[in-house]
Design a protein around this motif. Structure first.
Motif, PDB file in Angstrom:
ATOM      1  N   MET A  27      -3.294  -0.818   4.724  1.00  0.00           N
ATOM      2  CA  MET A  27      -3.914  -0.738   3.240  1.00  0.00           C
ATOM      3  C   MET A  27      -3.016  -1.625   2.442  1.00  0.00           C
ATOM      4  O   MET A  27      -1.770  -1.266   2.762  1.00  0.00           O
ATOM      5  N   GLN A  29      -2.681  -4.702   3.088  1.00  0.00           N
ATOM      6  CA  GLN A  29      -1.903  -5.578   3.965  1.00  0.00           C
ATOM      7  C   GLN A  29      -1.688  -6.867   3.581  1.00  0.00           C
ATOM      8  O   GLN A  29      -0.776  -7.660   3.775  1.00  0.00           O
ATOM      9  N   TYR A  37       2.213 -14.656   0.109  1.00  0.00           N
ATOM     10  CA  TYR A  37       1.334 -14.049  -0.691  1.00  0.00           C
ATOM     11  C   TYR A  37       2.012 -14.586  -2.171  1.00  0.00           C
ATOM     12  O   TYR A  37       1.117 -15.172  -2.684  1.00  0.00           O
ATOM     13  N   ILE A  79     -10.398  -2.780  -6.892  1.00  0.00           N
ATOM     14  CA  ILE A  79     -11.538  -1.509  -7.202  1.00  0.00           C
ATOM     15  C   ILE A  79     -11.609  -1.838  -8.725  1.00  0.00           C
ATOM     16  O   ILE A  79     -12.943  -1.387  -9.113  1.00  0.00           O
ATOM     17  N   LEU A  80     -11.143  -2.381  -9.425  1.00  0.00           N
ATOM     18  CA  LEU A  80     -11.234  -2.585 -11.058  1.00  0.00           C
ATOM     19  C   LEU A  80     -12.325  -3.711 -11.261  1.00  0.00           C
ATOM     20  O   LEU A  80     -12.673  -3.910 -12.539  1.00  0.00           O
ATOM     21  N   GLY A  97       0.954  -2.805 -14.402  1.00  0.00           N
ATOM     22  CA  GLY A  97      -0.239  -2.540 -13.542  1.00  0.00           C
ATOM     23  C   GLY A  97      -1.468  -2.874 -14.455  1.00  0.00           C
ATOM     24  O   GLY A  97      -1.284  -3.316 -15.349  1.00  0.00           O
ATOM     25  N   PHE A 145     -15.037  -2.842   0.255  1.00  0.00           N
ATOM     26  CA  PHE A 145     -14.683  -1.693  -0.399  1.00  0.00           C
ATOM     27  C   PHE A 145     -14.893  -1.653  -1.717  1.00  0.00           C
ATOM     28  O   PHE A 145     -15.348  -2.554  -2.552  1.00  0.00           O
ATOM     29  N   HIS A 328      -1.151   5.333   2.524  1.00  0.00           N
ATOM     30  CA  HIS A 328      -1.432   4.635   1.281  1.00  0.00           C
ATOM     31  C   HIS A 328      -1.095   3.185   1.365  1.00  0.00           C
ATOM     32  O   HIS A 328      -0.581   2.714   2.587  1.00  0.00           O
TER      33      HIS A 328
HETATM   34  C1  LIG Z   1      -6.035   2.282  -7.151  1.00  0.00           C
HETATM   35  C2  LIG Z   1      -6.395   1.103  -6.574  1.00  0.00           C
HETATM   36  C3  LIG Z   1      -6.393  -0.151  -7.439  1.00  0.00           C
HETATM   37  N1  LIG Z   1      -6.763  -1.225  -6.520  1.00  0.00           N
HETATM   38  C4  LIG Z   1      -7.006  -0.725  -5.232  1.00  0.00           C
HETATM   39  C5  LIG Z   1      -7.008   0.774  -5.463  1.00  0.00           C
HETATM   40  C6  LIG Z   1      -7.245   1.928  -4.497  1.00  0.00           C
HETATM   41  C7  LIG Z   1      -6.271   1.889  -3.212  1.00  0.00           C
HETATM   42  C8  LIG Z   1      -4.872   2.477  -3.556  1.00  0.00           C
HETATM   43  O1  LIG Z   1      -4.799   3.717  -3.858  1.00  0.00           O
HETATM   44  O2  LIG Z   1      -3.937   1.644  -3.494  1.00  0.00           O
HETATM   45  C9  LIG Z   1      -7.768  -1.340  -4.127  1.00  0.00           C
HETATM   46  C10 LIG Z   1      -7.090  -2.628  -3.718  1.00  0.00           C
HETATM   47  N2  LIG Z   1      -6.297  -3.514  -4.518  1.00  0.00           N
HETATM   48  C11 LIG Z   1      -5.967  -4.685  -3.702  1.00  0.00           C
HETATM   49  C12 LIG Z   1      -6.458  -4.585  -2.616  1.00  0.00           C
HETATM   50  C13 LIG Z   1      -6.715  -5.747  -1.495  1.00  0.00           C
HETATM   51  C14 LIG Z   1      -6.809  -5.408  -0.006  1.00  0.00           C
HETATM   52  C15 LIG Z   1      -5.651  -5.098   0.834  1.00  0.00           C
HETATM   53  O3  LIG Z   1      -4.784  -5.880   1.174  1.00  0.00           O
HETATM   54  O4  LIG Z   1      -5.788  -4.039   0.979  1.00  0.00           O
HETATM   55  C16 LIG Z   1      -7.325  -3.338  -2.188  1.00  0.00           C
HETATM   56  C17 LIG Z   1      -8.053  -2.521  -1.322  1.00  0.00           C
HETATM   57  C18 LIG Z   1      -5.015  -5.671  -4.036  1.00  0.00           C
HETATM   58  C19 LIG Z   1      -3.971  -5.715  -5.167  1.00  0.00           C
HETATM   59  N3  LIG Z   1      -4.428  -4.931  -6.203  1.00  0.00           N
HETATM   60  C20 LIG Z   1      -3.133  -5.074  -7.168  1.00  0.00           C
HETATM   61  C21 LIG Z   1      -2.318  -5.836  -6.359  1.00  0.00           C
HETATM   62  C22 LIG Z   1      -1.083  -6.440  -7.161  1.00  0.00           C
HETATM   63  C23 LIG Z   1      -1.319  -7.694  -7.868  1.00  0.00           C
HETATM   64  C24 LIG Z   1      -0.193  -8.658  -7.877  1.00  0.00           C
HETATM   65  O5  LIG Z   1      -0.310  -9.604  -7.083  1.00  0.00           O
HETATM   66  O6  LIG Z   1       0.503  -8.530  -9.147  1.00  0.00           O
HETATM   67  C25 LIG Z   1      -2.966  -6.109  -5.244  1.00  0.00           C
HETATM   68  C26 LIG Z   1      -2.168  -7.174  -4.111  1.00  0.00           C
HETATM   69  C27 LIG Z   1      -3.081  -4.703  -8.527  1.00  0.00           C
HETATM   70  C28 LIG Z   1      -3.571  -3.316  -8.674  1.00  0.00           C
HETATM   71  N4  LIG Z   1      -4.728  -2.570  -8.641  1.00  0.00           N
HETATM   72  C29 LIG Z   1      -4.960  -1.380  -8.899  1.00  0.00           C
HETATM   73  C30 LIG Z   1      -3.715  -1.097  -9.138  1.00  0.00           C
HETATM   74  C31 LIG Z   1      -2.876   0.330  -9.532  1.00  0.00           C
HETATM   75  C32 LIG Z   1      -2.599  -2.220  -9.435  1.00  0.00           C
HETATM   76  C33 LIG Z   1      -1.358  -2.368  -9.712  1.00  0.00           C
HETATM   77  C34 LIG Z   1      -0.442  -1.862  -8.748  1.00  0.00           C
HETATM   78  C35 LIG Z   1       0.602  -2.926  -8.058  1.00  0.00           C
HETATM   79  O7  LIG Z   1       1.131  -3.729  -9.069  1.00  0.00           O
HETATM   80  O8  LIG Z   1       1.039  -2.733  -7.188  1.00  0.00           O
HETATM   81  C36 LIG Z   1      -6.065  -0.357  -8.763  1.00  0.00           C
END
Ligand SMILES: Cc1c2[nH]c(c1CCC(=O)O)Cc1[nH]c(c(CCC(=O)O)c1C)Cc1[nH]c(c(CCC(=O)O)c1C)Cc1[nH]c(c(C)c1CCC(=O)O)C2
Length: 355
Positions: A27, A29, A37, A79-80, A97, A145, A328
């Motif tokens: 998850m 990845q 990246y 997901i957003l 976030g 997803f 996770h």
């Molecule tokens: C709750 C949720 C979100 N997004 C997601 C969830 C469900 C899975 C989980 O529980 O983790 C799902 C998600 N978000 C992302 C993916 C990409 C595919 C993968 O490689 O798994 C997937 C499957 C990329 C991302 N989504 C986000 C990033 C970080 C963005 C960046 O590059 O700054 C990535 C790679 C941003 C994001 N998006 C979200 C949050 C809370 C954040 C900030 C968290 C953080 O900063 O690490 C909402």
């Protein structure tokens, strides 16, 4: 579009067909733990610009596959995207976030939102799906997803991430009909969004119910599980002559595995607070299982990581139906060499469980 898969271990394990070794993907990845990246992310500017650019989204999806022997790719998106397409104004404040400019706080604002058209309002996601599918050239399957309606609702009502979920729970308990109206709209949106991902090339689906585990058992059934079941019953379940499996993941949902397994999904994502062997005994032949190493274990030494992989393989036991994963998402501070040690441990240690 290539329909023949060179490596279908992941799909076979989800269908509970025999495999030579336990398949693995992670998850999150694609993400910040990889220097390549961070490089592309800098080029794109902000995170959503990266998601909106099909070529760059494809590039970062493929990055972890070039480094590690992973058995599946996952669409690079978030997901957003659905709440954003509903007009809530998603933005990412540096280090804080996700945030929404216009969170939903009352009946009126919930009534005002519409159901996004996946090929139009979310066309950039569909272009990313088809680009990635094409560029994978049949190497491994592509996972599409979405978030669960409840999990999306938490962000939409709170206006971002939350610790105690007081706004969303306030709406749930003081105006349950408003909450159900929101969840109904989200379930409809998620169903058409996921079906469009399948039409554009996704070969497997995962529903992330990251925040279902903050509900009481009764509220989980009423406000989260029920809508996921509704989505599953509305999904296209076959593409290219092959079943499109659905994996349901409720973080901290270990106590509800039996209910989750009864939704019609093909697999359950399990986090590290549940023992894999116990989970298997409880769901029996009903569904496959995905999981479940604590992502923080990747801070341990490669030797300790290997030991943990063996413990989890042993706990699941012999035979098919297990997709190895973290419980996770991988943390941004993890050393890629440790991720490599983790993936290699699974590929090297698992064949003996499939003899
Ligand atoms: C709750 C949720 C979100 N997004 C997601 C969830 C469900 C899975 C989980 O529980 O983790 C799902 C998600 N978000 C992302 C993916 C990409 C595919 C993968 O490689 O798994 C997937 C499957 C990329 C991302 N989504 C986000 C990033 C970080 C963005 C960046 O590059 O700054 C990535 C790679 C941003 C994001 N998006 C979200 C949050 C809370 C954040 C900030 C968290 C953080 O900063 O690490 C909402």
């Amino acid at each position: 579009m290539t329909t023949e898969l060179k490596n279908d271990r992941y799909l076979r394990a989800l269908a509970k067909e025999p495999v030579d070794r336990t398949p693995i993907w992670m998850m999150r990845q694609a993400g910040r733990y990889l220097p390549e990246y961070r490089e592309v992310r800098k080029e794109a500017g902000d995170f959503m610009s990266l998601c909106r650019n099909a070529e760059l989204a494809c590039e970062v999806t493929l990055q972890p596959l070039r480094r590690f022997p992973l058995d599946a790719a996952i669409l690079f998106s978030d997901i957003l995207t659905i709440p954003d397409a509903m007009g809530l104004g998603l933005y990412f404040a540096e280090g804080e976030g996700p945030k929404f400019e216009r969170p939903l706080r009352d009946r009126q604002s919930v009534e005002a939102i519409g159901i996004p058209d996946p090929e139009d309002d979310l066309g950039y996601v569909m272009r990313a799906v088809s680009t990635i599918r094409r560029e994978l050239k049949g190497e491994v399957p592509l996972i599409g997803f979405s978030g669960s309606p409840w999990t999306l609702a938490t962000y939409m009502v709170e206006g971002g991430s939350s610790k105690n979920f007081s706004e969303v729970k306030k709406m749930m308990f003081s105006e349950p009909q408003t909450m159900h109206l929101l969840l109904e709209k989200l379930a409809e949106s998620v169903t058409s969004y996921l079906n469009a991902q399948i039409a554009n090339g996704a070969q497997s689906l995962m529903i992330f119910d990251t925040w279902g585990g903050v509900l009481s058992p009764r509220d989980y059934q009423e406000f989260s599980l029920r809508y996921m079941e509704q989505i599953i019953s509305g999904l296209t379940r076959e593409a290219d002559g092959r079943k499109v499996p659905v994996t349901l993941f409720t973080k901290n949902g270990g106590q509800w595995l039996e209910f989750m397994a009864a939704t019609g999904c093909d697999a359950l994502g399990v986090d590290w607070t549940t023992n894999m062997g116990d989970a298997r005994a409880r769901v029996g032949d009903k569904v496959a299982l995905q999981g479940n190493m604590d992502p923080s274990m990747l801070y341990a030494s490669p030797e300790r990581i290997r030991e943990e992989v063996e413990t989890i393989l042993q706990s699941y036991g012999t035979g098919t139906g297990h997709v190895f994963n973290l419980g996770h998402g991988i943390h941004p501070g993890v050393n890629p060499e440790h991720a490599k040690a983790f993936i290699e441990a699974v590929t090297e240690l698992s064949p003996k469980y499939h003899k």
